[in-house]
Write a protein that holds these residues in place. Structure first.
Motif, PDB file in Angstrom:
ATOM      1  N   LYS A 143      46.403 -10.320 104.043  1.00 43.97           N
ATOM      2  CA  LYS A 143      47.771 -10.502 103.506  1.00 43.97           C
ATOM      3  C   LYS A 143      48.402 -11.764 104.101  1.00 43.97           C
ATOM      4  O   LYS A 143      49.005 -12.561 103.387  1.00 43.97           O
ATOM      5  CB  LYS A 143      48.623  -9.269 103.819  1.00 43.97           C
ATOM      6  N   ASP A 147      49.234 -14.937 101.774  1.00 38.80           N
ATOM      7  CA  ASP A 147      50.638 -15.347 101.668  1.00 38.80           C
ATOM      8  C   ASP A 147      50.818 -16.807 102.079  1.00 38.80           C
ATOM      9  O   ASP A 147      51.659 -17.524 101.529  1.00 38.80           O
ATOM     10  CB  ASP A 147      51.537 -14.442 102.526  1.00 38.80           C
ATOM     11  N   LEU A 153      50.839 -17.334  91.451  1.00 35.95           N
ATOM     12  CA  LEU A 153      50.468 -16.093  90.745  1.00 35.95           C
ATOM     13  C   LEU A 153      49.127 -16.238  90.040  1.00 35.95           C
ATOM     14  O   LEU A 153      48.281 -15.339  90.094  1.00 35.95           O
ATOM     15  CB  LEU A 153      51.565 -15.749  89.729  1.00 35.95           C
ATOM     16  N   ARG A 156      46.262 -16.395  92.604  1.00 39.10           N
ATOM     17  CA  ARG A 156      46.107 -15.089  93.247  1.00 39.10           C
ATOM     18  C   ARG A 156      45.413 -14.108  92.298  1.00 39.10           C
ATOM     19  O   ARG A 156      44.568 -13.329  92.693  1.00 39.10           O
ATOM     20  CB  ARG A 156      47.476 -14.542  93.657  1.00 39.10           C
ATOM     21  N   TYR A 160      41.948 -12.322  93.328  1.00 42.17           N
ATOM     22  CA  TYR A 160      41.774 -10.870  93.353  1.00 42.17           C
ATOM     23  C   TYR A 160      40.576 -10.467  92.498  1.00 42.17           C
ATOM     24  O   TYR A 160      39.767  -9.624  92.881  1.00 42.17           O
ATOM     25  CB  TYR A 160      43.032 -10.153  92.850  1.00 42.17           C
TER      26      TYR A 160
ATOM     27  N   ILE B 204      56.978  -7.845  89.302  1.00 39.64           N
ATOM     28  CA  ILE B 204      55.707  -8.578  89.156  1.00 39.64           C
ATOM     29  C   ILE B 204      55.402  -9.320  90.457  1.00 39.64           C
ATOM     30  O   ILE B 204      54.271  -9.301  90.952  1.00 39.64           O
ATOM     31  CB  ILE B 204      55.790  -9.571  87.969  1.00 39.64           C
ATOM     32  N   SER B 207      54.280  -6.864  93.131  1.00 40.52           N
ATOM     33  CA  SER B 207      52.994  -6.202  92.884  1.00 40.52           C
ATOM     34  C   SER B 207      51.816  -7.129  93.120  1.00 40.52           C
ATOM     35  O   SER B 207      50.686  -6.664  93.240  1.00 40.52           O
ATOM     36  CB  SER B 207      52.945  -5.615  91.472  1.00 40.52           C
ATOM     37  N   MET B 208      52.030  -8.411  93.176  1.00 44.77           N
ATOM     38  CA  MET B 208      50.918  -9.331  93.470  1.00 44.77           C
ATOM     39  C   MET B 208      50.930  -9.776  94.931  1.00 44.77           C
ATOM     40  O   MET B 208      50.142 -10.625  95.332  1.00 44.77           O
ATOM     41  CB  MET B 208      50.992 -10.552  92.555  1.00 44.77           C
ATOM     42  N   LYS B 209      51.827  -9.227  95.715  1.00 47.22           N
ATOM     43  CA  LYS B 209      51.895  -9.606  97.140  1.00 47.22           C
ATOM     44  C   LYS B 209      51.010  -8.701  97.980  1.00 47.22           C
ATOM     45  O   LYS B 209      50.854  -7.540  97.670  1.00 47.22           O
ATOM     46  CB  LYS B 209      53.335  -9.530  97.627  1.00 47.22           C
TER      47      LYS B 209
END
Lengths: 308, 209
Positions: A143, A147, A153, A156, A160, B204, B207-209
């Protein structure tokens, strides 16, 4: 050679049951398609078993002195136990089934080595703890890194997707490396197979189980324990893979179910204990306790009724 | 499929982001037209607001289909779609407001307050665009969402003044009064929907963190 059929059956059962632990979270979060998941599991299980599978082979065979027919009956009893638990969608441990079966046979013949059993049981206890620790540390570590380095977005999203895929492949590799000993380790101990041949046959049988019968448990593991988002799914699979790989280096086959549940609990602790489903954890714990005893008793029964 | 996803460097995702940005920019333009139309009492500009709503509707359909063709993780898709739908609801509400305006003769004593609300609606939509762009970059959204809430509060304050002033107007025909009431209600509730949209952005983001 027909005596290895029960081992192949056990490998198939292990593949069906434990492939859920690898890509279950990925499939239920919609990141990996079920077909892709089982195909990758099969390939990487085979690679893992052939490269590192021999590391855990000896310890299973050394638990008791088995003749080939006893090895056959042990694997058969363990396989039947696993199939019944798989049918009821309980993520059970093949390690516990086979060790329970071998000890059962060893008690009858008076050759059971309880000093090795202590080492194995200690590893069983440490497996979920390892999963919890890896899960907790990876959650915080990854995390922090994500971060700091991947705020976008879009990136990421890609990380994922690729991360869960790669962690799943690593998990399948670790599963093959660690758990192939559960399937064919007893045949190495009884002198029926060489380490390399046992690893290859075991790997193939696990792969076939993953390919043919893993869906039900996959959905149980992915959805039933804690609600997982893509990041926690990635952490869970990675923590499980690391735990299995660690015990492979120690030379003890452990339960991937215990590792993955430990990892999910570790992640659950970060999010607060309320995210855990206690009913599901109790169901899994009951399965873990039942497995070695059921397999041991079944082996004793088989040996008892088998004509001399 | 996975190799395609890796090597496309998020092409599908970037297309969706581009379209959502376009949708919100159209919203800002529509609010700009609406405000100018109110200031100049220009019916043809109000008509333009309706044309923009139709264009935005086409973009919305395109975004939804692209999302379900595989852009973004399935985990994220429902919230993204919900956000797009909420932005579309803002367009619908603005279109309704424009229709009501074309149907009534706005009393001059209410015009300045209505223009003020229209101006704030424009600012709040610009802030929604800024918030969306920040979310894509993974920046902190707290201050932007707070700004949206402050704008919304300002509009709420004006709303009460508007209602008070509207009650002083003598209504001789039921339908004139009804349409004026509907116009004021639509105009002042747009900001609530924009606030809802910003809440989805926050969901949103988290939820992506």
């Amino acid at each position: 050679m027909w005596k290895i059929i029960s081992g192949i059956f056990l490998g198939w059962s292990l593949g069906a049951n434990d492939s859920a632990n690898i890509f279950g979270t990925g499939v239920t979060t919609g990141i990996v398609k079920y077909r892709t998941a089982i195909l990758l599991t099969a390939i990487f299980v085979l690679i893992g078993s052939t490269i590192e599978g021999s590391k855990c082979m000896r310890i299973v065979g050394d638990l008791s002195r088995l003749v080939p027919i006893e090895a056959f009956l042990c694997a058969l009893a363990a396989a039947i136990t696993m199939t019944i638990l798989t049918y009821f969608a309980i993520p059970a441990s093949t390690s516990q089934a086979i060790v329970g079966a071998v000890i059962g046979a060893g008690i009858l013949s008076g050759s059971a080595d309880f000093s090795k059993l202590i080492k194995i049981v200690a590893c069983w206890i440490l497996t979920p703890i390892g999963g919890i620790i890896f899960g907790y540390l990876l959650y915080h570590g990854l995390k922090f890194i994500f971060d700091k380095t991947i705020p976008s977005l879009t990136y990421r999203n890609t990380i994922y997707t690729v991360g869960i895929l790669m962690a799943g492949c690593y998990g399948a590799y670790s599963l093959g490396a660690n758990n192939v000993a559960n399937v064919t380790g007893i045949y190495v101990g009884s002198g029926l197979l060489s380490c390399q041949m046992a690893a290859l046959i075991g790997g193939l049988s696990i792969a076939s189980g993953a390919l043919t019968y893993g869906k039900k448990v996959m959905l149980t593991v992915g959805k039933g324990i804690a609600p997982l988002d893509p990041f926690t799914a990635l952490v869970t699979v990675l923590a499980e893979a690391l735990t299995l790989h660690l015990f492979t280096q120690i030379g003890v086959p452990v339960s991937s179910s215990q590792a993955v549940v430990g990892a999910v609990v570790g992640v659950g602790i970060v999010g607060g204990v309320r995210t855990l489903n206690p009913k599901m954890l109790v169901k899994i714990a009951v399965g873990w306790l039942m497995t070695p005893f059921a397999a041991g008793l079944m082996t004793m029964l088989f040996i008892y009724v088998m004509p001399a | 499929m996975f190799l395609e996803k890796i090597f496309s460097k998020g092409k599908k995702e970037n297309q969706v982001i581009g379209h959502i940005t376009k949708q919100i920019k159209l919203l800002c333009t529509a609010f700009g037209f609406f405000k100018t139309a109110l200031e100049t009492d220009n019916p043809s500009l109000m008509q333009q607001v309706m044309d923009i709503e139709r264009a935005a509707d086409t973009i919305r359909r395109d975004i939804i289909s692209r999302i379900y063709e595989g852009a973004f993780l399935p985990y994220l898709r429902p919230d993204l779609c919900k956000f797009v739908e909420v932005v579309d609801n803002i367009f619908d509400l603005l279109e309704d407001t424009a229709y009501r305006y074309l149907d009534l003769k706005l009393p001059e004593q209410l015009r300045s307050e209505c223009i003020q609300v229209a101006f704030l609606n424009r600012r709040i939509s610009e802030m929604l665009l800024i918030t969306f762009e920040s979310m894509i970059k993974g920046e902190d959204l707290r201050e932007k969402i707070l700004a949206i809430r402050i704008y919304e509060k300002k509009i709420d304050d004006i709303k009460f003044d508007l209602i008070r002033d509207a009650r002083k107007i003598e209504i001789t025909n039921f339908w004139d009064g009804e349409i004026l009431s509907q116009f004021l209600s639509c105009l002042t509730s747009i900001s609530d929907v924009i606030e809802d949209a910003s809440d989805y952005l926050q969901v949103i983001h988290l939820s992506m963190k």
